[in-house]
Design a protein around this motif. Structure first.
Motif, PDB file in Angstrom:
ATOM      1  N   CYS A   1       0.716  -1.218  -0.079  1.00  0.00           N
ATOM      2  CA  CYS A   1       0.093   0.002   0.094  1.00  0.00           C
ATOM      3  C   CYS A   1       1.069   1.185   0.079  1.00  0.00           C
ATOM      4  O   CYS A   1       1.995   1.198  -0.092  1.00  0.00           O
ATOM      5  CB  CYS A   1      -1.100   0.112   1.078  1.00  0.00           C
ATOM      6  SG  CYS A   1      -0.271   0.438   2.895  1.00  0.00           S
TER       7      CYS A   1
ATOM      8  N   MET B   1       1.240   0.854   6.422  1.00  0.00           N
ATOM      9  CA  MET B   1       0.887   0.650   7.874  1.00  0.00           C
ATOM     10  C   MET B   1      -0.565   0.054   7.995  1.00  0.00           C
ATOM     11  O   MET B   1      -0.870  -0.828   8.464  1.00  0.00           O
ATOM     12  CB  MET B   1       0.475   2.253   8.236  1.00  0.00           C
ATOM     13  CG  MET B   1       1.645   3.292   8.208  1.00  0.00           C
ATOM     14  SD  MET B   1       2.939   2.509   9.598  1.00  0.00           S
ATOM     15  CE  MET B   1       1.823   2.745  11.101  1.00  0.00           C
ATOM     16  N   SER B   2      -1.505   0.410   7.017  1.00  0.00           N
ATOM     17  CA  SER B   2      -2.916  -0.123   7.016  1.00  0.00           C
ATOM     18  C   SER B   2      -2.936  -1.719   6.573  1.00  0.00           C
ATOM     19  O   SER B   2      -3.504  -2.389   7.127  1.00  0.00           O
ATOM     20  CB  SER B   2      -3.999   0.853   6.049  1.00  0.00           C
ATOM     21  OG  SER B   2      -3.268   0.643   4.791  1.00  0.00           O
ATOM     22  N   THR B   3      -1.967  -1.932   5.712  1.00  0.00           N
ATOM     23  CA  THR B   3      -1.889  -3.363   5.387  1.00  0.00           C
ATOM     24  C   THR B   3      -1.178  -4.146   6.288  1.00  0.00           C
ATOM     25  O   THR B   3      -1.390  -5.521   6.465  1.00  0.00           O
ATOM     26  CB  THR B   3      -1.075  -3.295   3.951  1.00  0.00           C
ATOM     27  OG1 THR B   3       0.167  -2.716   3.954  1.00  0.00           O
ATOM     28  CG2 THR B   3      -1.679  -3.142   2.591  1.00  0.00           C
ATOM     29  N   SER B   4      -0.491  -3.552   7.318  1.00  0.00           N
ATOM     30  CA  SER B   4       0.266  -4.212   8.314  1.00  0.00           C
ATOM     31  C   SER B   4      -0.936  -4.925   9.194  1.00  0.00           C
ATOM     32  O   SER B   4      -0.984  -6.048   9.758  1.00  0.00           O
ATOM     33  CB  SER B   4       0.940  -3.399   9.403  1.00  0.00           C
ATOM     34  OG  SER B   4       2.216  -3.091   8.479  1.00  0.00           O
ATOM     35  N   LEU B   5      -2.150  -4.102   9.539  1.00  0.00           N
ATOM     36  CA  LEU B   5      -3.236  -4.583  10.229  1.00  0.00           C
ATOM     37  C   LEU B   5      -3.912  -5.716   9.518  1.00  0.00           C
ATOM     38  O   LEU B   5      -4.353  -6.786  10.191  1.00  0.00           O
ATOM     39  CB  LEU B   5      -4.375  -3.511  10.424  1.00  0.00           C
ATOM     40  CG  LEU B   5      -3.743  -2.310  11.221  1.00  0.00           C
ATOM     41  CD1 LEU B   5      -4.852  -1.074  11.212  1.00  0.00           C
ATOM     42  CD2 LEU B   5      -3.470  -2.431  12.535  1.00  0.00           C
TER      43      LEU B   5
ATOM     44  N   GLY C   1      -3.060  -2.825  -2.453  1.00  0.00           N
ATOM     45  CA  GLY C   1      -4.046  -2.172  -1.610  1.00  0.00           C
ATOM     46  C   GLY C   1      -4.876  -1.272  -2.616  1.00  0.00           C
ATOM     47  O   GLY C   1      -4.412  -0.889  -3.604  1.00  0.00           O
TER      48      GLY C   1
ATOM     49  N   GLN D   1      -5.657   1.561  -2.724  1.00  0.00           N
ATOM     50  CA  GLN D   1      -5.229   3.022  -2.895  1.00  0.00           C
ATOM     51  C   GLN D   1      -4.229   3.083  -3.812  1.00  0.00           C
ATOM     52  O   GLN D   1      -3.770   4.024  -4.400  1.00  0.00           O
ATOM     53  CB  GLN D   1      -4.941   3.638  -1.830  1.00  0.00           C
ATOM     54  CG  GLN D   1      -3.830   2.996  -0.792  1.00  0.00           C
ATOM     55  CD  GLN D   1      -3.982   1.978   0.094  1.00  0.00           C
ATOM     56  OE1 GLN D   1      -4.618   1.071  -0.232  1.00  0.00           O
ATOM     57  NE2 GLN D   1      -3.397   1.838   1.205  1.00  0.00           N
TER      58      GLN D   1
ATOM     59  N   TYR E   1     -10.916  -4.971   2.182  1.00  0.00           N
ATOM     60  CA  TYR E   1      -9.667  -4.053   2.606  1.00  0.00           C
ATOM     61  C   TYR E   1     -10.455  -3.107   3.931  1.00  0.00           C
ATOM     62  O   TYR E   1      -9.705  -3.160   4.651  1.00  0.00           O
ATOM     63  CB  TYR E   1      -8.989  -3.138   1.599  1.00  0.00           C
ATOM     64  CG  TYR E   1      -7.797  -2.558   2.170  1.00  0.00           C
ATOM     65  CD1 TYR E   1      -6.626  -3.184   1.960  1.00  0.00           C
ATOM     66  CD2 TYR E   1      -7.747  -1.124   2.234  1.00  0.00           C
ATOM     67  CE1 TYR E   1      -5.415  -2.483   2.254  1.00  0.00           C
ATOM     68  CE2 TYR E   1      -6.700  -0.420   2.795  1.00  0.00           C
ATOM     69  CZ  TYR E   1      -5.555  -1.071   2.544  1.00  0.00           C
ATOM     70  OH  TYR E   1      -4.340  -0.317   2.987  1.00  0.00           O
ATOM     71  N   GLY E   2     -11.489  -2.739   3.405  1.00  0.00           N
ATOM     72  CA  GLY E   2     -12.124  -1.838   4.582  1.00  0.00           C
ATOM     73  C   GLY E   2     -12.677  -2.536   5.885  1.00  0.00           C
ATOM     74  O   GLY E   2     -12.686  -1.963   6.912  1.00  0.00           O
TER      75      GLY E   2
ATOM     76  N   MET F   1     -11.449  -5.155   6.858  1.00  0.00           N
ATOM     77  CA  MET F   1     -10.055  -6.072   7.314  1.00  0.00           C
ATOM     78  C   MET F   1     -10.391  -7.538   7.449  1.00  0.00           C
ATOM     79  O   MET F   1     -10.212  -8.162   8.209  1.00  0.00           O
ATOM     80  CB  MET F   1      -9.593  -5.643   8.678  1.00  0.00           C
ATOM     81  CG  MET F   1      -9.063  -4.154   8.584  1.00  0.00           C
ATOM     82  SD  MET F   1      -7.285  -4.224   7.945  1.00  0.00           S
ATOM     83  CE  MET F   1      -7.205  -2.673   7.252  1.00  0.00           C
TER      84      MET F   1
END
Length: 104
Positions: free
Chosen positions: A8, A12-16, A55, A57, A84-85, A87
């Motif tokens: 992404c 950061m967001s993909t780490s979650l 991702g 984005q 994605y949104g 998770m």
């Protein structure tokens, strides 16, 4: 073992999502190594993956990544924006595994 990388903008967001995917892999009994990276850093690890998922984005990178990675046998796809949104690690893991089965 399937080696899956999520990419992404910043990683950061993909780490979650990686955490959720690892949980799903444990429940499903899937042997997978799942990591996340920022688009600027993923090149350092590209030879260590079987499947690359972008991702939503950075989906504009899809054709570039396919042209660069599919000749090397690396499957490339985009993570569904709803998965994605929310998770949804299980759905994203299944998507990656299905991509990894296809001839590239």
């Amino acid at each position: 073992m399937k080696r899956i990388m999520l990419v992404c903008s910043s990683g950061m967001s993909t780490s979650l999502l990686v955490d959720k995917m690892n949980q799903a892999a444990a429940v499903m009994g899937v042997d997978a190594e799942i990591n996340a990276a920022a688009e600027a850093d993923f090149y350092k690890h590209v030879n260590q993956v079987d499947v690359l998922l972008l991702g939503p984005q950075v989906k504009f990178l899809l054709e570039k990544m396919k042209n660069m990675l599919e000749p090397k046998g690396i499957a490339v796809g985009v993570i569904d924006r709803i998965d994605y949104g929310t998770m949804n690690g299980e759905n994203v893991l299944r998507h990656a595994l299905n991509l990894g089965k296809k001839e590239v």
